[in-house]
Design an enzyme around this catalytic site. Sequence first.
Site, PDB file in Angstrom:
ATOM      1  N   CYS A 168      -6.520  13.826   6.652  1.00  0.00           N
ATOM      2  CA  CYS A 168      -6.498  12.441   7.111  1.00  0.00           C
ATOM      3  C   CYS A 168      -7.894  12.070   7.572  1.00  0.00           C
ATOM      4  CB  CYS A 168      -5.490  12.278   8.252  1.00  0.00           C
ATOM      5  SG  CYS A 168      -5.637  10.702   9.129  1.00  0.00           S
ATOM      6  N   GLU A 209     -11.365   9.086  -2.673  1.00  0.00           N
ATOM      7  CA  GLU A 209     -12.178   9.422  -1.508  1.00  0.00           C
ATOM      8  C   GLU A 209     -13.172  10.542  -1.789  1.00  0.00           C
ATOM      9  OE1 GLU A 209      -9.286  12.275   1.103  1.00  0.00           O
ATOM     10  OE2 GLU A 209      -8.495  10.328   0.505  1.00  0.00           O
ATOM     11  N   HIS A 244      -7.412   3.931  -4.528  1.00  0.00           N
ATOM     12  CA  HIS A 244      -8.659   4.308  -3.862  1.00  0.00           C
ATOM     13  C   HIS A 244      -8.853   5.811  -3.971  1.00  0.00           C
ATOM     14  CE1 HIS A 244      -7.016   5.973  -0.085  1.00  0.00           C
ATOM     15  NE2 HIS A 244      -6.293   4.885   0.094  1.00  0.00           N
ATOM     16  N   ASP A 276      -6.173  10.011  -3.148  1.00  0.00           N
ATOM     17  CA  ASP A 276      -6.778  11.190  -2.540  1.00  0.00           C
ATOM     18  C   ASP A 276      -8.151  11.467  -3.164  1.00  0.00           C
ATOM     19  OD1 ASP A 276      -4.814  11.601  -0.652  1.00  0.00           O
ATOM     20  OD2 ASP A 276      -3.708  13.065  -1.822  1.00  0.00           O
ATOM     21  N   ASN A 314      -8.758   0.036   7.482  1.00  0.00           N
ATOM     22  CA  ASN A 314      -7.554   0.833   7.706  1.00  0.00           C
ATOM     23  C   ASN A 314      -7.132   0.689   9.165  1.00  0.00           C
ATOM     24  OD1 ASN A 314      -5.536   2.748   7.847  1.00  0.00           O
ATOM     25  ND2 ASN A 314      -6.887   4.510   7.603  1.00  0.00           N
ATOM     26  N   ARG A 369     -13.517   5.213  -1.409  1.00  0.00           N
ATOM     27  CA  ARG A 369     -13.461   5.442   0.035  1.00  0.00           C
ATOM     28  C   ARG A 369     -14.535   6.455   0.423  1.00  0.00           C
ATOM     29  NH1 ARG A 369      -8.320   8.312   3.177  1.00  0.00           N
ATOM     30  NH2 ARG A 369      -9.618   9.856   4.235  1.00  0.00           N
ATOM     31  N   ASP A 378      -2.952   5.365  -2.833  1.00  0.00           N
ATOM     32  CA  ASP A 378      -3.881   6.381  -2.355  1.00  0.00           C
ATOM     33  C   ASP A 378      -4.029   7.456  -3.427  1.00  0.00           C
ATOM     34  OD1 ASP A 378      -5.201   8.418  -1.016  1.00  0.00           O
ATOM     35  OD2 ASP A 378      -3.852   8.451   0.707  1.00  0.00           O
ATOM     36  N   TYR A 435       0.842  -1.193   0.000  1.00  0.00           N
ATOM     37  CA  TYR A 435       0.000   0.000   0.000  1.00  0.00           C
ATOM     38  C   TYR A 435       0.879   1.245   0.000  1.00  0.00           C
ATOM     39  CZ  TYR A 435      -3.288   3.593   1.470  1.00  0.00           C
ATOM     40  OH  TYR A 435      -4.036   4.735   1.542  1.00  0.00           O
ATOM     41  N   ASP A 482      -0.398  16.230   4.885  1.00  0.00           N
ATOM     42  CA  ASP A 482      -1.343  15.477   4.053  1.00  0.00           C
ATOM     43  C   ASP A 482      -2.608  16.310   3.839  1.00  0.00           C
ATOM     44  OD1 ASP A 482      -2.620  13.438   2.657  1.00  0.00           O
ATOM     45  OD2 ASP A 482      -3.339  12.464   4.488  1.00  0.00           O
ATOM     46  N   GLU A 540     -13.895   4.683   5.895  1.00  0.00           N
ATOM     47  CA  GLU A 540     -12.819   5.236   6.709  1.00  0.00           C
ATOM     48  C   GLU A 540     -13.302   5.657   8.092  1.00  0.00           C
ATOM     49  OE1 GLU A 540     -10.037   5.274   7.655  1.00  0.00           O
ATOM     50  OE2 GLU A 540      -8.773   6.849   6.800  1.00  0.00           O
TER      51      GLU A 540
END
Length: 313
Positions: free
Chosen positions: A129, A121, A119, A94, A215, A162, A92, A51, A65, A192
């Site tokens: 986060c 989101e 993924h 985002d 996660n 996500r 990821d 990952y 982040d 999440e």
Amino acid sequence: MPYVIGEDLPEAPAGARFRALLDRPGILRLPGAHTGMAALLAKGAGFEALYMSGAAMSANMGLPDLGMITVDDVCWYIRQVARASALPVLVDGDTGYGEALNVMHMVRAFEEAGAAAVHLEDQLLPKKCGHLNDKKLADPHDMAAKVAAARKARRHLYLIARTDAAASEGMDGAVARAKLYIEAGADAIFPEALVTAEMFREFARRMPGVKLLANMTEFGRTPFFTDREFEEMGYAMVIWPVSALRVANKAMEELYAAIGRDGGTHRMVDRMQTRAELYETIRYHEYEALDASLVRTVIPEGMPQREAEGAGR
């Protein structure tokens, strides 16, 4: 261990190899590996897929982040991890770096860089986060349009949607969004920041037949669960996204403190990977042997003479 240039290159596309791992019994374990070296160490420990966390990549660049890194930044990381390990990698993505067309660009770029899965989101920029407060969510239909765009653009990439909705919209909102994203073309769902075992179980009960990602990040809202516990709760995949970065950063912090305190590294040597261990990890001697086995370049001794014009006619 890594492949040595041209050796043991996988023939199947990365996305197809990721799907094959998910089709096997048991949960797919995906430790975070944000650099080529981390990927080699994880592979050496027996992991079959990896990952790549946006938070880890951002932090490795000295950035928070908050959606600040670019598609090109991430592709640079993907290439080194995929090439070093030859393992399928979940990345990821985002928020997709923009709207539908940007998402399509991201998908093509990630696939070309070697990613197996991504993924996406449903937050709005500046994203956070998933375990922090005050996240702003996209309209679910806007997110579904991004998922559909990703599906249209991908060749083999495994697509995970996500949702961060559980914290602000409750379980009903998170499940409704997840179902919409599956209808739009997602292969799996990543709920999440679920905070209890019962929440994980309920989400799985309400999404029958759908592959789910859990996660297991440290210092977040989710209690510690093992891979086996997640599997028993109905999850097909689990990530430990930033764990390797946290451990490495703590070790470097202690090293620099020791140099400042002791005037050198002599009290930290027993904490270090030795030169022999490093060379074994990167297969230094195999690369060296490969280099020695290559045919030596032959340099032409002289320029051939041009035939007289019209000769032989």
